[in-house]
Structures are given as C-alpha cells and as structure tokens.
Design a protein around this motif. Structure first.
Motif, PDB file in Angstrom:
ATOM      1  N   ASP A  95       0.869  -1.173   0.000  1.00 32.30           N
ATOM      2  CA  ASP A  95       0.000   0.000   0.000  1.00 32.30           C
ATOM      3  C   ASP A  95       0.903   1.219   0.000  1.00 32.30           C
ATOM      4  O   ASP A  95       1.447   1.604   1.029  1.00 32.30           O
ATOM      5  N   THR A  96       1.087   1.834  -1.162  1.00 32.74           N
ATOM      6  CA  THR A  96       2.036   2.935  -1.286  1.00 32.74           C
ATOM      7  C   THR A  96       1.358   4.166  -1.834  1.00 32.74           C
ATOM      8  O   THR A  96       0.661   4.128  -2.820  1.00 32.74           O
ATOM      9  N   GLU A  97       1.581   5.310  -1.179  1.00 34.14           N
ATOM     10  CA  GLU A  97       1.118   6.589  -1.666  1.00 34.14           C
ATOM     11  C   GLU A  97       2.277   7.556  -1.555  1.00 34.14           C
ATOM     12  O   GLU A  97       3.188   7.366  -0.765  1.00 34.14           O
ATOM     13  N   THR A  98       2.267   8.600  -2.381  1.00 29.07           N
ATOM     14  CA  THR A  98       3.366   9.553  -2.330  1.00 29.07           C
ATOM     15  C   THR A  98       2.873  10.976  -2.293  1.00 29.07           C
ATOM     16  O   THR A  98       1.756  11.288  -2.694  1.00 29.07           O
TER      17      THR A  98
ATOM     18  N   ASP B 113       2.398  -3.146   6.157  1.00 25.75           N
ATOM     19  CA  ASP B 113       2.482  -3.126   4.696  1.00 25.75           C
ATOM     20  C   ASP B 113       2.181  -1.744   4.121  1.00 25.75           C
ATOM     21  O   ASP B 113       2.058  -1.589   2.909  1.00 25.75           O
ATOM     22  N   ARG B 114       2.101  -0.749   4.964  1.00 29.03           N
ATOM     23  CA  ARG B 114       1.834   0.609   4.496  1.00 29.03           C
ATOM     24  C   ARG B 114       3.153   1.369   4.337  1.00 29.03           C
ATOM     25  O   ARG B 114       4.001   1.334   5.223  1.00 29.03           O
ATOM     26  N   GLU B 115       3.289   2.075   3.226  1.00 26.98           N
ATOM     27  CA  GLU B 115       4.442   2.939   3.010  1.00 26.98           C
ATOM     28  C   GLU B 115       3.967   4.248   2.396  1.00 26.98           C
ATOM     29  O   GLU B 115       3.222   4.251   1.412  1.00 26.98           O
ATOM     30  N   TYR B 116       4.384   5.351   2.988  1.00 30.23           N
ATOM     31  CA  TYR B 116       4.026   6.667   2.471  1.00 30.23           C
ATOM     32  C   TYR B 116       5.295   7.477   2.293  1.00 30.23           C
ATOM     33  O   TYR B 116       6.153   7.520   3.181  1.00 30.23           O
ATOM     34  N   LEU B 117       5.433   8.100   1.140  1.00 31.03           N
ATOM     35  CA  LEU B 117       6.596   8.920   0.829  1.00 31.03           C
ATOM     36  C   LEU B 117       6.193  10.380   1.022  1.00 31.03           C
ATOM     37  O   LEU B 117       5.353  10.905   0.290  1.00 31.03           O
ATOM     38  N   VAL B 118       6.781  11.042   2.016  1.00 34.91           N
ATOM     39  CA  VAL B 118       6.369  12.391   2.395  1.00 34.91           C
ATOM     40  C   VAL B 118       7.601  13.264   2.605  1.00 34.91           C
ATOM     41  O   VAL B 118       8.599  12.822   3.174  1.00 34.91           O
TER      42      VAL B 118
ATOM     43  N   PRO C  32       9.755  16.323   4.360  1.00 32.42           N
ATOM     44  CA  PRO C  32       9.787  16.971   5.674  1.00 32.42           C
ATOM     45  C   PRO C  32       8.909  18.222   5.676  1.00 32.42           C
ATOM     46  O   PRO C  32       8.938  19.015   4.733  1.00 32.42           O
ATOM     47  N   GLY C  33       8.109  18.356   6.724  1.00 31.49           N
ATOM     48  CA  GLY C  33       7.187  19.479   6.810  1.00 31.49           C
ATOM     49  C   GLY C  33       5.849  19.210   6.159  1.00 31.49           C
ATOM     50  O   GLY C  33       4.947  20.045   6.223  1.00 31.49           O
ATOM     51  N   GLY C  34       5.717  18.026   5.550  1.00 31.95           N
ATOM     52  CA  GLY C  34       4.481  17.690   4.857  1.00 31.95           C
ATOM     53  C   GLY C  34       3.477  16.981   5.747  1.00 31.95           C
ATOM     54  O   GLY C  34       3.728  16.676   6.909  1.00 31.95           O
ATOM     55  N   GLU C  35       2.336  16.700   5.163  1.00 36.93           N
ATOM     56  CA  GLU C  35       1.245  16.037   5.877  1.00 36.93           C
ATOM     57  C   GLU C  35       0.699  14.917   5.005  1.00 36.93           C
ATOM     58  O   GLU C  35       0.624  15.048   3.780  1.00 36.93           O
ATOM     59  N   GLN C  36       0.359  13.790   5.631  1.00 35.29           N
ATOM     60  CA  GLN C  36      -0.133  12.637   4.887  1.00 35.29           C
ATOM     61  C   GLN C  36      -1.348  12.039   5.585  1.00 35.29           C
ATOM     62  O   GLN C  36      -1.288  11.684   6.772  1.00 35.29           O
ATOM     63  N   GLY C  37      -2.460  11.944   4.879  1.00 34.20           N
ATOM     64  CA  GLY C  37      -3.627  11.279   5.407  1.00 34.20           C
ATOM     65  C   GLY C  37      -3.526   9.776   5.210  1.00 34.20           C
ATOM     66  O   GLY C  37      -3.074   9.314   4.164  1.00 34.20           O
ATOM     67  N   THR C  38      -3.919   9.009   6.206  1.00 33.35           N
ATOM     68  CA  THR C  38      -3.909   7.552   6.116  1.00 33.35           C
ATOM     69  C   THR C  38      -5.200   7.015   6.716  1.00 33.35           C
ATOM     70  O   THR C  38      -5.972   7.762   7.348  1.00 33.35           O
TER      71      THR C  38
ATOM     72  N   THR D 187       0.198   9.245  14.231  1.00 33.07           N
ATOM     73  CA  THR D 187      -0.929   9.919  13.603  1.00 33.07           C
ATOM     74  C   THR D 187      -1.717  10.652  14.691  1.00 33.07           C
ATOM     75  O   THR D 187      -1.464  10.461  15.893  1.00 33.07           O
ATOM     76  N   HIS D 188      -2.667  11.454  14.289  1.00 30.95           N
ATOM     77  CA  HIS D 188      -3.458  12.174  15.288  1.00 30.95           C
ATOM     78  C   HIS D 188      -4.327  11.225  16.108  1.00 30.95           C
ATOM     79  O   HIS D 188      -4.865  11.601  17.153  1.00 30.95           O
ATOM     80  N   LEU D 189      -4.411   9.960  15.646  1.00 34.61           N
ATOM     81  CA  LEU D 189      -5.167   8.948  16.386  1.00 34.61           C
ATOM     82  C   LEU D 189      -4.258   8.079  17.249  1.00 34.61           C
ATOM     83  O   LEU D 189      -4.735   7.166  17.938  1.00 34.61           O
TER      84      LEU D 189
END
Length: 269
Positions: free
Chosen positions: A12-15, A36-41, A43-49, A68-70
């Motif tokens: 599961d990859t998002e960028t 199995d989750r991978e996110y390419l972000v 520095p200083g960015g934000e990523q929803g999951t 995460t906020h959770l």
C-alpha cells in the motif's frame, strides 16, 4: 534503462512526491512505514492515512517514530536506492534491483564517473548510478516519459547529477564529446547501432553494458561489439531463484523462474 519484469509487491504505497515540485522544493522525502503501508512524504508535509493524519516535522530523521493524530505509530526510513524501484512513477517496467546491481558491479561505476545512458524509461538505473556518485547523461525518446523521469530524479534527490535529455541518442552524437564517458549503458531497440559508436565515446578501459529483452538483439549486440574492437565481450542471462524455508525442508521456490533478460558487458581497449 528498464527491464522487462514488472514487479508488483502489493504494498500500500502513496506519495507526496509532486508537492512543491513546481516551486523548486528540494526537500528529499522520507518513507513512513507501518506493516504493509508505506508513504513517501517530504519533511514538513502532511499525509492522510486510514489510521489518521501524519504530520512530518521539518527536522525529521531516519529512525524517528511519528504518530498519527489517532495515536498509531509509523517508523521513518531514509529513502534508499532499492526503494526507488517501488516509489518512482512508472512509464514502463523498470530495471529490477538485481539487474542494476549486475550493471554496477560489472562496470565498477563509482564517484566521479561520467555515464552515457540510452533508454531512460522510469529512470531507476540512472538514479542508482547517480546515487553512487556518477554524473549521468540519459536519453529518452518519448517526451512524456522524459518529463516523468525528470520528476523521478527530483524525487530521488539526484536531479543535479542526472541530465535527462529528450530524443534519440543516435541523432545527437554530435552533442557528445569523444572519449568522454567511463561507462555507456543501453536499453534500446537499436542498441547494436549505438554499440558501433561505443569505442569513440568511451575512455580507454571504459565499459559498455547493454540490457536486451530478446536473444536476437542480444546476439546482434555481441557480434557488433566484437566487430568494432571492444574486448572481453560477455553475455549472461539474468536470472534469480528465491529460496523457500518451511517445516518440510529448504529448496528453491517452485514459482516461475525469475528471468528478466540478457546483459552484455564489453570493454573499450
């Protein structure tokens, strides 16, 4: 240069690779990993999951843990060469890491080398060579593919070391200085025609590496290399078998054989 194996590992990859690209953002992204989750972000960015929102600090470092906020934790990893195979935007099937390793190992690409690459494709090989310290000039015929490759070079943090040029390298030979390249890598349908010019483009002792998906073109490359006076011409099939270990015992996997193509190596002497 691209192989003919299109691997899909189901990750599961998002960028967030495109964020800030037009504004010249030179921050190198990091990988945020959980199971199995991978996110390419960046520095200083934000990523929803699906586990909540990740806010990445500007001073993020490999080895950090971000919640995460959770309250779910993700581990931070530095983007390394093999990750590019999975994270680059694809315009075709990129060369697989094991074949890239063969090219780099057989030619000894190192810091300070100047490399001519034809058939950029996704650009994984060009980026890996640049990460090893080489300066790469690479030609891609398809203008849209070339644009994607440039974006991938920025994503990999090697845009200053890789010059992605649009066009057929055979039509731009006059733009290339004689005896100025330490290594030439080819993955094009007309590779034999380009091999004819390798002795003029390579320094003494420089290497040629040609990836070919078909035996017919591989034979033509090998024959042409010998005809133009290159030495140590060797062709190998690139193949790898995964091992399986279970309670019954250990053996190679019974899955289809891991053939990707044919690699010809030669030297200018």
């Amino acid at each position: 240069m691209s192989g003919d194996e299109n691997a899909d590992d189901g990750t599961d990859t998002e960028t967030e690779a495109d964020a800030g690209a037009e504004g010249g953002d030179d921050r190198v992204p990091v990988l945020l990993v959980r199971d199995d989750r991978e996110y390419l972000v960046k520095p200083g960015g934000e990523q929803g999951t699906d586990l909540g929102v990740l806010e990445v600090p500007e001073d993020v470092q490999s080895g950090d843990t971000i919640e995460t906020h959770l309250g779910d934790e993700f581990h931070v990893r530095q983007l390394r060469g093999p990750d590019l195979f999975h994270q680059f935007e694809r315009t075709g099937a990129p060369m697989v890491p094991r074949d890239i390793g063969l090219v780099m190992g057989e030619t000894g690409i190192a810091r300070g080398d100047r490399v001519l690459d034809a058939g950029t494709g996704t650009g994984v090989l060009a980026a890996m060579m640049a990460r090893a310290g080489a300066s790469v000039v690479t030609y891609e015929r398809d203008a849209e593919f070339a644009d994607v490759a440039r974006e991938n070079m920025a994503l990999g943090g090697v845009e200053d070391a890789v010059d992605v040029r649009t066009g057929d390298v055979l039509e731009h030979l006059d733009d290339l200085e004689s005896s100025s390249f330490d290594v030439c890598t080819l993955d094009t349908g007309d590779a034999p025609a380009m091999v004819e010019h390798a002795p003029d483009l390579l320094v003494d002792g420089g290497f040629l590496a040609v990836y070919s998906p078909f035996i017919e073109s591989t034979r033509a490359v090998s024959e042409t290399a010998r005809e133009v006076g290159l030495s140590d011409v060797t062709t190998r099939e690139t193949i790898q078998r995964e091992m399986q270990f279970d309670e019954r015992g250990s053996r190679p996997s019974t899955a289809p054989v891991g053939h990707t193509g044919y690699l010809t190596i030669a030297r200018n002497e």
